[in-house]
Scaffold this motif. Structure first.
Motif, PDB file in Angstrom:
ATOM      1  N   PHE A 255      52.767  40.913  41.445  1.00  0.00           N
ATOM      2  CA  PHE A 255      51.586  40.577  40.646  1.00  0.00           C
ATOM      3  C   PHE A 255      51.887  39.454  39.659  1.00  0.00           C
ATOM      4  N   ILE A 256      53.005  39.580  38.928  1.00  0.00           N
ATOM      5  CA  ILE A 256      53.368  38.558  37.937  1.00  0.00           C
ATOM      6  C   ILE A 256      53.649  37.226  38.619  1.00  0.00           C
ATOM      7  N   ALA A 257      54.288  37.273  39.789  1.00  0.00           N
ATOM      8  CA  ALA A 257      54.572  36.043  40.541  1.00  0.00           C
ATOM      9  C   ALA A 257      53.272  35.342  40.934  1.00  0.00           C
ATOM     10  N   GLN A 258      52.281  36.130  41.374  1.00  0.00           N
ATOM     11  CA  GLN A 258      50.961  35.562  41.708  1.00  0.00           C
ATOM     12  C   GLN A 258      50.319  34.961  40.462  1.00  0.00           C
ATOM     13  N   TRP A 259      50.461  35.648  39.336  1.00  0.00           N
ATOM     14  CA  TRP A 259      49.884  35.147  38.081  1.00  0.00           C
ATOM     15  C   TRP A 259      50.501  33.810  37.721  1.00  0.00           C
ATOM     16  N   LEU A 260      51.833  33.723  37.798  1.00  0.00           N
ATOM     17  CA  LEU A 260      52.531  32.482  37.443  1.00  0.00           C
ATOM     18  C   LEU A 260      52.095  31.313  38.322  1.00  0.00           C
ATOM     19  N   ALA A 261      51.806  31.604  39.597  1.00  0.00           N
ATOM     20  CA  ALA A 261      51.399  30.545  40.538  1.00  0.00           C
ATOM     21  C   ALA A 261      49.953  30.122  40.344  1.00  0.00           C
ATOM     22  N   GLY A 262      49.191  30.889  39.568  1.00  0.00           N
ATOM     23  CA  GLY A 262      47.777  30.560  39.379  1.00  0.00           C
ATOM     24  C   GLY A 262      46.918  31.005  40.541  1.00  0.00           C
ATOM     25  N   ASN A 263      47.293  32.149  41.125  1.00  0.00           N
ATOM     26  CA  ASN A 263      46.508  32.709  42.233  1.00  0.00           C
ATOM     27  C   ASN A 263      45.343  33.511  41.658  1.00  0.00           C
ATOM     28  N   ILE A 264      44.117  33.210  42.076  1.00  0.00           N
ATOM     29  CA  ILE A 264      42.940  33.918  41.549  1.00  0.00           C
ATOM     30  C   ILE A 264      43.014  35.367  42.018  1.00  0.00           C
ATOM     31  N   TRP A 265      43.512  36.239  41.147  1.00  0.00           N
ATOM     32  CA  TRP A 265      43.702  37.636  41.567  1.00  0.00           C
ATOM     33  C   TRP A 265      42.532  38.530  41.147  1.00  0.00           C
ATOM     34  N   GLY A 266      41.869  38.181  40.058  1.00  0.00           N
ATOM     35  CA  GLY A 266      40.740  38.998  39.587  1.00  0.00           C
ATOM     36  C   GLY A 266      39.464  38.616  40.310  1.00  0.00           C
ATOM     37  N   ASP A 267      39.366  39.010  41.589  1.00  0.00           N
ATOM     38  CA  ASP A 267      38.250  38.530  42.408  1.00  0.00           C
ATOM     39  C   ASP A 267      37.261  39.648  42.761  1.00  0.00           C
ATOM     40  N   ASP A 268      36.883  40.408  41.732  1.00  0.00           N
ATOM     41  CA  ASP A 268      35.888  41.464  41.926  1.00  0.00           C
ATOM     42  C   ASP A 268      34.864  41.385  40.799  1.00  0.00           C
ATOM     43  N   TRP A 269      33.699  42.027  41.007  1.00  0.00           N
ATOM     44  CA  TRP A 269      32.607  41.895  40.042  1.00  0.00           C
ATOM     45  C   TRP A 269      32.954  42.353  38.622  1.00  0.00           C
ATOM     46  N   PRO A 270      33.763  43.420  38.432  1.00  0.00           N
ATOM     47  CA  PRO A 270      34.123  43.788  37.052  1.00  0.00           C
ATOM     48  C   PRO A 270      34.808  42.663  36.283  1.00  0.00           C
ATOM     49  N   PHE A 271      35.575  41.822  36.975  1.00  0.00           N
ATOM     50  CA  PHE A 271      36.245  40.695  36.310  1.00  0.00           C
ATOM     51  C   PHE A 271      35.233  39.630  35.883  1.00  0.00           C
ATOM     52  N   VAL A 272      34.174  39.473  36.674  1.00  0.00           N
ATOM     53  CA  VAL A 272      33.096  38.550  36.283  1.00  0.00           C
ATOM     54  C   VAL A 272      32.444  39.043  34.997  1.00  0.00           C
ATOM     55  N   LEU A 273      32.170  40.348  34.948  1.00  0.00           N
ATOM     56  CA  LEU A 273      31.542  40.943  33.763  1.00  0.00           C
ATOM     57  C   LEU A 273      32.481  40.927  32.561  1.00  0.00           C
ATOM     58  N   THR A 274      33.779  40.872  32.818  1.00  0.00           N
ATOM     59  CA  THR A 274      34.763  40.775  31.733  1.00  0.00           C
ATOM     60  C   THR A 274      34.782  39.380  31.130  1.00  0.00           C
ATOM     61  N   LEU A 275      34.721  38.373  31.957  1.00  0.00           N
ATOM     62  CA  LEU A 275      34.850  36.979  31.516  1.00  0.00           C
ATOM     63  C   LEU A 275      33.542  36.420  30.952  1.00  0.00           C
ATOM     64  N   LEU A 276      32.426  36.815  31.530  1.00  0.00           N
ATOM     65  CA  LEU A 276      31.127  36.235  31.168  1.00  0.00           C
ATOM     66  C   LEU A 276      30.783  36.350  29.680  1.00  0.00           C
TER      67      LEU A 276
END
Length: 336
Positions: free
Chosen positions: A184-205
């Motif tokens: 997970f951390i490796a994906q984060w460091l690479a800038g991989n869009i991991w939060g790709d579900d609707w709750p993450f949209v509602l978190t960021l909006l």
């Protein structure tokens, strides 16, 4: 007073950019490992798709597209604020260590805190914000000079140093972690869009709905900060206090974005520069254009990255770095 021709140009650029986002989003919906025919997309969006089509479009593609656009907007606006506050065209939340600071907070929370599935998504931006604020405070302290105030070049150099140090700290943190958490951390460091579900949209909006209007409202203050010290004193502005308010807003936007997308750099560098070259340096004019361009740039990067190497694709952060790093070097050489 802003010339009417510039205002018309801004409106046309905003319209073209928004239409471009719609076109790229439509293309992105159809492309991928589980491809969907472009002719089927209108029917699927109107509710006439099969179970598989509905799952691919509504559960996988649409939330990822929404997250990418919102995160790109947040990073672009954060970069525009940082460039205005520091009077340095090289400032970007990824380059000056803000993203790395947020990442360390996310890593510590993910690796060591007890995680509740119901609150995890909503706590991430807050954890990232607190960690990024601490980083921004340290960068500010180290780049502040009594006689000069905030030193623009020093701010970027100190930020780059912090970014490297914090990235190293993240490697140390994951060195003894479980394999799943390391991935997970490796994906984060690479800038991989991991939060790709609707709750993450509602978190960021909500972060954007709150901070974008405030930033636009303070656009004239950013103009004044770029002028002489006497001008700021003449209009009754406390420059250091205003700088801190704006830096906190920039940190909040960047932290909210990278908490769900990973360590993506250069969007906050490129979008404001492109916008300034099109409509000029006034913040009232270029910031709305930069906002939309940021969403467009990250959407293009993610669409290209997802489809260039199948099935896993290439992280959006890597795509933006491939474009943004040469651009950063060009700007740096131009300033020297």
């Amino acid at each position: 007073m802003i010339h009417p021709m510039l205002l018309r140009k801004q409106k046309w650029l905003l319209l073209i950019s928004i239409l471009s986002i719609i076109v790229i989003a439509f293309v992105s919906l159809g492309l991928g490992y589980s491809s969907v025919g472009f002719s089927r997309i209108p029917a699927i969006l109107s509710g006439d798709g099969t179970f598989k089509e509905n799952f691919v479009v509504f559960s996988l593609r649409l939330p990822r597209i929404a997250i990418t656009i919102l995160a790109g907007m947040a990073l672009a606006l954060s970069g525009a604020i940082l460039q205005g506050v520091t009077k340095n065209d090289l400032a970007d939340p990824g380059i000056v260590g803000i993203n790395a600071g947020a990442g360390v907070g996310v890593a510590i929370y993910f690796l060591f805190a007890p995680i509740d599935a119901n609150s995890f998504v909503y706590l991430l931006p807050i954890v990232a914000f607190v960690s990024a604020c601490m980083t921004a405070f340290l960068i500010y302290i180290f780049s502040y000079e009594k006689k000069v105030g905030l030193h623009p070049v020093k701010f970027v150099l100190v930020g780059v140093g912090f970014s490297m140090a914090l990235s190293g700290l993240m490697v140390v943190l994951i060195s003894s972690a479980e394999r799943e958490k390391v991935d997970f951390i490796a994906q984060w460091l690479a800038g991989n869009i991991w939060g790709d579900d609707w709750p993450f949209v509602l978190t960021l909006l909500p972060w954007l709905l709150l901070l974008v209007p405030i930033t636009f409202f303070k656009s004239n203050n950013l103009n004044i900060l770029n002028l002489d010290e006497k001008v700021a004193v003449g209009v009754g502005m406390n420059k250091e206090k205003e700088r801190w308010k704006l830096i906190i807003m920039a940190v909040a936007l960047a932290a909210a974005a990278v908490s769900v997308t990973g360590g993506i750099s250069f969007v906050g560098l490129m979008a404001p520069h492109i916008a300034k070259s099109l409509v000029g340096p006034r913040h009232q004019l270029f910031m709305p254009v930069a906002l939309v361009l940021g969403g467009l740039l990250l959407l293009i990067a993610d669409t290209v990255g997802r489809n260039v190497l199948e099935p896993d694709g290439l992280a959006a952060g890597i795509v933006t770095a491939l474009i943004g790093a040469p651009y950063f070097i060009y700007l740096m050489l131009k300033k020297l």
